[in-house]
Structure formats: structure tokens, C-alpha cells
Design a protein around this motif. Structure first.
Motif, PDB file in Angstrom:
ATOM      1  N   ARG A   1      31.155 -41.291 -52.793  1.00 50.94           N
ATOM      2  CA  ARG A   1      31.896 -42.766 -53.075  1.00 50.94           C
ATOM      3  C   ARG A   1      30.400 -43.235 -53.827  1.00 50.94           C
ATOM      4  O   ARG A   1      29.106 -43.168 -53.656  1.00 50.94           O
ATOM      5  CB  ARG A   1      32.130 -43.322 -51.325  1.00 50.94           C
ATOM      6  CG  ARG A   1      31.905 -44.811 -51.971  1.00 50.94           C
ATOM      7  CD  ARG A   1      32.211 -45.213 -50.856  1.00 50.94           C
ATOM      8  NE  ARG A   1      31.376 -45.353 -49.603  1.00 50.94           N
ATOM      9  CZ  ARG A   1      31.756 -45.567 -48.281  1.00 50.94           C
ATOM     10  NH1 ARG A   1      32.801 -47.034 -48.024  1.00 50.94           N
ATOM     11  NH2 ARG A   1      31.694 -44.887 -47.581  1.00 50.94           N
TER      12      ARG A   1
ATOM     13  N   ARG B   1      27.564 -41.603 -48.273  1.00 50.69           N
ATOM     14  CA  ARG B   1      29.147 -42.039 -49.623  1.00 50.69           C
ATOM     15  C   ARG B   1      29.355 -40.434 -50.620  1.00 50.69           C
ATOM     16  O   ARG B   1      29.532 -40.303 -51.666  1.00 50.69           O
ATOM     17  CB  ARG B   1      27.468 -42.081 -50.852  1.00 50.69           C
ATOM     18  CG  ARG B   1      27.557 -43.242 -50.459  1.00 50.69           C
ATOM     19  CD  ARG B   1      26.820 -44.202 -51.697  1.00 50.69           C
ATOM     20  NE  ARG B   1      26.299 -45.569 -51.317  1.00 50.69           N
ATOM     21  CZ  ARG B   1      25.099 -46.616 -51.209  1.00 50.69           C
ATOM     22  NH1 ARG B   1      23.750 -45.440 -51.717  1.00 50.69           N
ATOM     23  NH2 ARG B   1      25.049 -47.371 -51.281  1.00 50.69           N
TER      24      ARG B   1
ATOM     25  N   TRP C   1      36.057 -44.236 -52.338  1.00 46.84           N
ATOM     26  CA  TRP C   1      36.376 -42.690 -52.970  1.00 46.84           C
ATOM     27  C   TRP C   1      36.853 -41.508 -53.348  1.00 46.84           C
ATOM     28  O   TRP C   1      38.254 -42.361 -53.934  1.00 46.84           O
ATOM     29  CB  TRP C   1      36.995 -42.104 -51.045  1.00 46.84           C
ATOM     30  CG  TRP C   1      36.255 -42.494 -49.953  1.00 46.84           C
ATOM     31  CD1 TRP C   1      36.486 -44.444 -49.198  1.00 46.84           C
ATOM     32  CD2 TRP C   1      35.086 -41.891 -49.871  1.00 46.84           C
ATOM     33  NE1 TRP C   1      34.968 -43.899 -48.629  1.00 46.84           N
ATOM     34  CE2 TRP C   1      34.397 -43.054 -48.739  1.00 46.84           C
ATOM     35  CE3 TRP C   1      34.291 -40.846 -50.130  1.00 46.84           C
ATOM     36  CZ2 TRP C   1      33.359 -42.680 -47.652  1.00 46.84           C
ATOM     37  CZ3 TRP C   1      32.848 -40.362 -49.505  1.00 46.84           C
ATOM     38  CH2 TRP C   1      32.484 -40.996 -48.069  1.00 46.84           C
TER      39      TRP C   1
END
Length: 139
Positions: free
Chosen positions: A102, A39, A111
Motif C-alpha cells: 500500500r 504498508r 492495497w
């Protein structure tokens, strides 16, 4: 202020035109061991010829976890990471200094580029002196 999305780049050719070297990235053990999604990622100046400079994280790493890079970061081929998460493929083309995030709950292509994160740099302990005697005593 909205953070630009991946397709908002002003001139993608300027953002991806660095010479590409290496094939490895460093990936948080949480991605591999706990099967958590990436992420957060950034590209730093590569450490060696096999290194792309990409560092990939889950976002759940603690400060203590991050301090022990040798234990908690695993070298992985970028290609392997892109096969596991195809949304990385377009991002890993970007130059050093690029940061992506993200948010949990975002769709898989969610993203966003981050502009206010300071990429960590290695801590180097350097002593500087203009005194020749002091300098000679350091040898």
C-alpha cells in the motif's frame, strides 16, 4: 504495466484455499511502537503451528532493522492486527507466496498485489559431501 488490485484476482478460490493453521503473525516494531500503518506484507511458509506465515511492515524498516528479526519483529495475533486495520482482513486469507503493498498517500483500501518481490527464506548453512570419511568426521 499496472499491478493488479486486490479485486483483480483471476480465481480467488485458488488463492485462498490453503489449510489455515496458526493465529500469529510477525509485525514490525515500528507498527507497534511508532503507531505507523502497515504498508507492506507477505505470507511465507509458517515457522511453527501457531504461525500463519504473515509478516507485516511499515516500509520504513532499514536493512539493519530487518536483519535482527528477534529484536525488531513482534508476534501478534492476526485477529488483533485486522481489528486495528480492517483492510487486512481480506488479504490475510491468501496463501503463502502472496505479497501486498500500500503506497503512502493511497486510500485506506489501496492495497496492490506485488508479483516481483522475492520473499526472504531462512539462511541454512549446509555442508554436502559424497566422501564417507569426511561425512563421518562431521559427526
Amino acid at each position: 504495466m499496472r499491478t493488479p488490485h486486490i479485486d483483480d484476482a483471476k480465481n480467488p478460490d485458488l488463492e485462498t484455499n490453503q489449510t489455515k493453521n496458526g493465529f500469529l503473525c510477525l509485525v514490525s516494531k515500528l507498527v507497534i511502537d511508532e503507531k505507523l500503518p502497515i504498508r507492506f506484507m507477505y505470507k511465507t511458509v509458517p515457522d511453527h503451528l501457531n504461525d500463519t506465515g504473515w509478516r507485516m511492515y511499515t516500509g520504513y524498516e532499514t536493512e539493519d532493522f530487518l536483519e535482527d528479526e528477534l529484536l525488531n519483529m513482534i508476534p501478534m495475533p492476526v485477529e488483533t492486527m485486522c481489528k486495528a486495520d480492517p483492510t487486512l482482513t481480506k488479504l490475510v486469507e491468501y496463501n503463502a507466496g502472496t505479497v501486498w503493498e500500500r503506497h503512502p498517500g493511497a486510500d485506506e483500501n489501496g492495497w496492490e498485489r506485488v508479483y516481483d518481490y522475492k520473499i526472504p527464506s531462512p539462511q541454512v548453512d549446509v555442508s554436502i559431501t559424497n566422501d564417507a570419511d569426511e561425512f563421518n568426521s562431521l559427526k
